[in-house]
Design a protein around this motif. Structure first.
Motif, PDB file in Angstrom:
ATOM      1  N   VAL A  74       0.842  -1.197   0.000  1.00  0.00           N
ATOM      2  CA  VAL A  74       0.000   0.000   0.000  1.00  0.00           C
ATOM      3  C   VAL A  74       0.883   1.254   0.000  1.00  0.00           C
ATOM      4  O   VAL A  74       1.947   1.275   0.622  1.00  0.00           O
ATOM      5  CB  VAL A  74      -0.934  -0.003   1.232  1.00  0.00           C
ATOM      6  N   PRO A  75       0.491   2.313  -0.713  1.00  0.00           N
ATOM      7  CA  PRO A  75       1.295   3.541  -0.712  1.00  0.00           C
ATOM      8  C   PRO A  75       1.456   4.124   0.691  1.00  0.00           C
ATOM      9  O   PRO A  75       0.498   4.184   1.461  1.00  0.00           O
ATOM     10  CB  PRO A  75       0.497   4.492  -1.612  1.00  0.00           C
ATOM     11  N   VAL A  76       2.686   4.541   1.008  1.00  0.00           N
ATOM     12  CA  VAL A  76       2.994   5.154   2.304  1.00  0.00           C
ATOM     13  C   VAL A  76       3.606   6.528   2.061  1.00  0.00           C
ATOM     14  O   VAL A  76       4.581   6.662   1.315  1.00  0.00           O
ATOM     15  CB  VAL A  76       3.973   4.288   3.121  1.00  0.00           C
ATOM     16  N   LEU A  77       3.028   7.536   2.688  1.00  0.00           N
ATOM     17  CA  LEU A  77       3.513   8.911   2.589  1.00  0.00           C
ATOM     18  C   LEU A  77       4.016   9.353   3.957  1.00  0.00           C
ATOM     19  O   LEU A  77       3.270   9.323   4.934  1.00  0.00           O
ATOM     20  CB  LEU A  77       2.385   9.830   2.120  1.00  0.00           C
ATOM     21  N   ILE A  78       5.288   9.736   4.036  1.00  0.00           N
ATOM     22  CA  ILE A  78       5.843  10.253   5.287  1.00  0.00           C
ATOM     23  C   ILE A  78       5.553  11.748   5.373  1.00  0.00           C
ATOM     24  O   ILE A  78       5.778  12.488   4.418  1.00  0.00           O
ATOM     25  CB  ILE A  78       7.362  10.014   5.361  1.00  0.00           C
ATOM     26  N   LEU A  79       5.052  12.178   6.528  1.00  0.00           N
ATOM     27  CA  LEU A  79       4.812  13.597   6.805  1.00  0.00           C
ATOM     28  C   LEU A  79       5.532  13.901   8.110  1.00  0.00           C
ATOM     29  O   LEU A  79       5.084  13.504   9.181  1.00  0.00           O
ATOM     30  CB  LEU A  79       3.310  13.864   6.928  1.00  0.00           C
ATOM     31  N   SER A  80       6.676  14.577   8.026  1.00  0.00           N
ATOM     32  CA  SER A  80       7.537  14.691   9.201  1.00  0.00           C
ATOM     33  C   SER A  80       8.261  16.025   9.257  1.00  0.00           C
ATOM     34  O   SER A  80       8.544  16.641   8.232  1.00  0.00           O
ATOM     35  CB  SER A  80       8.567  13.554   9.192  1.00  0.00           C
ATOM     36  N   ALA A  81       8.575  16.442  10.488  1.00  0.00           N
ATOM     37  CA  ALA A  81       9.381  17.646  10.685  1.00  0.00           C
ATOM     38  C   ALA A  81      10.858  17.376  10.421  1.00  0.00           C
ATOM     39  O   ALA A  81      11.653  18.312  10.302  1.00  0.00           O
ATOM     40  CB  ALA A  81       9.197  18.169  12.108  1.00  0.00           C
ATOM     41  N   LEU A  82      11.240  16.107  10.334  1.00  0.00           N
ATOM     42  CA  LEU A  82      12.622  15.754  10.004  1.00  0.00           C
ATOM     43  C   LEU A  82      12.827  15.992   8.512  1.00  0.00           C
ATOM     44  O   LEU A  82      12.290  15.268   7.681  1.00  0.00           O
ATOM     45  CB  LEU A  82      12.898  14.287  10.350  1.00  0.00           C
ATOM     46  N   ALA A  83      13.606  17.014   8.180  1.00  0.00           N
ATOM     47  CA  ALA A  83      13.706  17.435   6.780  1.00  0.00           C
ATOM     48  C   ALA A  83      15.091  17.234   6.179  1.00  0.00           C
ATOM     49  O   ALA A  83      15.330  17.609   5.034  1.00  0.00           O
ATOM     50  CB  ALA A  83      13.316  18.908   6.656  1.00  0.00           C
ATOM     51  N   GLU A  84      16.014  16.640   6.946  1.00  0.00           N
ATOM     52  CA  GLU A  84      17.351  16.405   6.408  1.00  0.00           C
ATOM     53  C   GLU A  84      17.295  15.359   5.297  1.00  0.00           C
ATOM     54  O   GLU A  84      16.479  14.432   5.339  1.00  0.00           O
ATOM     55  CB  GLU A  84      18.287  15.916   7.516  1.00  0.00           C
ATOM     56  N   GLU A  85      18.189  15.505   4.320  1.00  0.00           N
ATOM     57  CA  GLU A  85      18.187  14.575   3.190  1.00  0.00           C
ATOM     58  C   GLU A  85      18.378  13.131   3.648  1.00  0.00           C
ATOM     59  O   GLU A  85      17.791  12.209   3.088  1.00  0.00           O
ATOM     60  CB  GLU A  85      19.272  14.957   2.187  1.00  0.00           C
ATOM     61  N   LEU A  92      12.504   6.616   2.253  1.00  0.00           N
ATOM     62  CA  LEU A  92      12.185   6.076   0.933  1.00  0.00           C
ATOM     63  C   LEU A  92      12.847   4.722   0.709  1.00  0.00           C
ATOM     64  O   LEU A  92      12.267   3.836   0.078  1.00  0.00           O
ATOM     65  CB  LEU A  92      12.604   7.066  -0.153  1.00  0.00           C
ATOM     66  N   GLU A  93      14.048   4.548   1.227  1.00  0.00           N
ATOM     67  CA  GLU A  93      14.727   3.267   1.038  1.00  0.00           C
ATOM     68  C   GLU A  93      14.102   2.157   1.883  1.00  0.00           C
ATOM     69  O   GLU A  93      14.224   0.979   1.544  1.00  0.00           O
ATOM     70  CB  GLU A  93      16.217   3.407   1.336  1.00  0.00           C
ATOM     71  N   LEU A  94      13.419   2.518   2.955  1.00  0.00           N
ATOM     72  CA  LEU A  94      12.704   1.515   3.749  1.00  0.00           C
ATOM     73  C   LEU A  94      11.394   1.098   3.090  1.00  0.00           C
ATOM     74  O   LEU A  94      10.780   0.114   3.498  1.00  0.00           O
ATOM     75  CB  LEU A  94      12.425   2.053   5.158  1.00  0.00           C
ATOM     76  N   GLY A  95      10.977   1.868   2.080  1.00  0.00           N
ATOM     77  CA  GLY A  95       9.775   1.474   1.353  1.00  0.00           C
ATOM     78  C   GLY A  95       8.678   2.510   1.278  1.00  0.00           C
ATOM     79  O   GLY A  95       7.637   2.268   0.666  1.00  0.00           O
ATOM     80  N   ALA A  96       8.875   3.685   1.899  1.00  0.00           N
ATOM     81  CA  ALA A  96       7.878   4.752   1.744  1.00  0.00           C
ATOM     82  C   ALA A  96       7.861   5.200   0.282  1.00  0.00           C
ATOM     83  O   ALA A  96       8.875   5.142  -0.410  1.00  0.00           O
ATOM     84  CB  ALA A  96       8.205   5.929   2.651  1.00  0.00           C
ATOM     85  N   ASN A  97       6.705   5.649  -0.171  1.00  0.00           N
ATOM     86  CA  ASN A  97       6.567   6.074  -1.566  1.00  0.00           C
ATOM     87  C   ASN A  97       6.832   7.553  -1.768  1.00  0.00           C
ATOM     88  O   ASN A  97       7.152   7.982  -2.874  1.00  0.00           O
ATOM     89  CB  ASN A  97       5.158   5.749  -2.067  1.00  0.00           C
ATOM     90  N   ASP A  98       6.690   8.336  -0.707  1.00  0.00           N
ATOM     91  CA  ASP A  98       6.913   9.772  -0.837  1.00  0.00           C
ATOM     92  C   ASP A  98       7.165  10.368   0.541  1.00  0.00           C
ATOM     93  O   ASP A  98       6.923   9.718   1.567  1.00  0.00           O
ATOM     94  CB  ASP A  98       5.709  10.444  -1.502  1.00  0.00           C
ATOM     95  N   TYR A  99       7.643  11.626   0.553  1.00  0.00           N
ATOM     96  CA  TYR A  99       8.072  12.266   1.800  1.00  0.00           C
ATOM     97  C   TYR A  99       7.758  13.754   1.713  1.00  0.00           C
ATOM     98  O   TYR A  99       8.161  14.421   0.762  1.00  0.00           O
ATOM     99  CB  TYR A  99       9.581  12.065   1.959  1.00  0.00           C
ATOM    100  N   ILE A 100       7.026  14.265   2.678  1.00  0.00           N
ATOM    101  CA  ILE A 100       6.746  15.700   2.770  1.00  0.00           C
ATOM    102  C   ILE A 100       7.234  16.201   4.123  1.00  0.00           C
ATOM    103  O   ILE A 100       6.989  15.573   5.154  1.00  0.00           O
ATOM    104  CB  ILE A 100       5.244  16.010   2.634  1.00  0.00           C
ATOM    105  N   SER A 101       7.914  17.337   4.102  1.00  0.00           N
ATOM    106  CA  SER A 101       8.412  17.923   5.343  1.00  0.00           C
ATOM    107  C   SER A 101       7.380  18.882   5.937  1.00  0.00           C
ATOM    108  O   SER A 101       6.675  19.578   5.206  1.00  0.00           O
ATOM    109  CB  SER A 101       9.717  18.681   5.082  1.00  0.00           C
ATOM    110  N   LYS A 102       7.302  18.912   7.256  1.00  0.00           N
ATOM    111  CA  LYS A 102       6.475  19.897   7.956  1.00  0.00           C
ATOM    112  C   LYS A 102       7.283  21.180   8.141  1.00  0.00           C
ATOM    113  O   LYS A 102       8.492  21.108   8.360  1.00  0.00           O
ATOM    114  CB  LYS A 102       6.063  19.370   9.333  1.00  0.00           C
ATOM    115  N   PRO A 103       6.642  22.344   8.094  1.00  0.00           N
ATOM    116  CA  PRO A 103       5.229  22.563   7.770  1.00  0.00           C
ATOM    117  C   PRO A 103       4.975  22.314   6.290  1.00  0.00           C
ATOM    118  O   PRO A 103       5.840  22.571   5.454  1.00  0.00           O
ATOM    119  CB  PRO A 103       5.008  24.031   8.139  1.00  0.00           C
ATOM    120  N   PHE A 104       3.797  21.814   5.967  1.00  0.00           N
ATOM    121  CA  PHE A 104       3.490  21.446   4.592  1.00  0.00           C
ATOM    122  C   PHE A 104       2.432  22.376   4.011  1.00  0.00           C
ATOM    123  O   PHE A 104       1.705  23.052   4.737  1.00  0.00           O
ATOM    124  CB  PHE A 104       2.993  20.001   4.527  1.00  0.00           C
ATOM    125  N   ARG A 105       2.373  22.393   2.687  1.00  0.00           N
ATOM    126  CA  ARG A 105       1.361  23.192   2.001  1.00  0.00           C
ATOM    127  C   ARG A 105       0.174  22.306   1.637  1.00  0.00           C
ATOM    128  O   ARG A 105       0.349  21.158   1.217  1.00  0.00           O
ATOM    129  CB  ARG A 105       1.945  23.829   0.738  1.00  0.00           C
TER     130      ARG A 105
END
Length: 229
Positions: A74-85, A92-105
């Motif tokens: 199932v698609p997994v989207l990370i939404l986190s304040a951790l924004a370092e590369e 993403l390498e663990l299997g998440a499909n996408d990553y958005i940093s907080k604060p988000f639009r």
């Protein structure tokens, strides 16, 4: 559509709930403030997409992703304040499909979810485009490189499709972001870099030379097709 959010901040849960119900009035939105409760909801409700924070009170969101990936694609989207590369890369390498940093639009969140939940093949995608050694199969997620079949994720396939459309020409980060999420998002660059890394690995693109997908520093990438040169 059913979306599960695993997030310990009640205000963020309420905000995302409102955003999603405006975009999709019939959505079923589920939430848990703890990882263990989130996994129980996941097993019971079988959501179409999971949004997960990394900093949870009982365990890391990275561990949640591992558990989900052990039993589902199932698609997994990370939404986190951790924004370092490095955090984006790990997620993403663990299997998440996408990553958005907080604060988000708001519109960025909607665009990312739309990308993750839409079907693999789109009416405007021409799967006949190819290079000397790369061609698509029956979907955006299936390619043949030197006639060996390779399976891609939906996002990897769309990136490769864009690179093939403009083979031997530069494709900017902004173009790739717009292709994937409908907007030229500066925040998307770390995610794009990880997807390119995965594409190169699947194509066997030597990290010492990058003969297939070349870096264009500070700009983007170029897929090299010797047949057109």
């Amino acid at each position: 559509m059913k979306i599960l959010m695993i997030e310990d901040d009640q205000k963020i849960i309420e905000n995302v709930d409102l955003i999603l119900k405006i975009a999709w009035p019939d959505i079923c939105f589920l939430a848990s403030k703890r990882a263990d409760g989130g996994i129980k909801l996941f097993n019971k409700e079988k959501p179409d997409l999971v949004i997960v924070d990394i900093c949870l009170p009982d365990t890391s969101g990275f561990e949640v992703i591992k558990q989900i990936r052990s039993m589902s694609s199932v698609p997994v989207l990370i939404l986190s304040a951790l924004a370092e590369e490095r955090d984006v890369v790990r997620g993403l390498e663990l299997g998440a499909n996408d990553y958005i940093s907080k604060p988000f639009r708001q519109m960025e969140l909607i665009a990312r979810i739309r990308n993750l939940t839409r079907k693999s093949v789109f009416p405007d995608e021409d799967l006949s485009i190819k290079s000397q050694n790369i061609r698509f199969g029956l979907s955006i997620r299936q390619i043949y490189y030197n006639e060996s079949e390779i399976q891609l994720t939906r996002t990897e396939g769309r990136i490769l499709h864009k690179l093939l459309q403009k083979k031997n020409k530069v494709v900017t980060y902004q173009e790739l972001s717009n292709e994937l999420w409908g907007d030229a998002l500066q925040t998307a660059i770390p995610s794009i870099k990880v997807y390119i890394k995965h594409l190169r690995e699947k194509l066997g693109d030597d990290s010492l030379s990058y003969k297939i997908i070349q870096n264009i520093p500070q700009v983007g990438y170029m897929l090299v097709d010797q047949a057109d040169r």
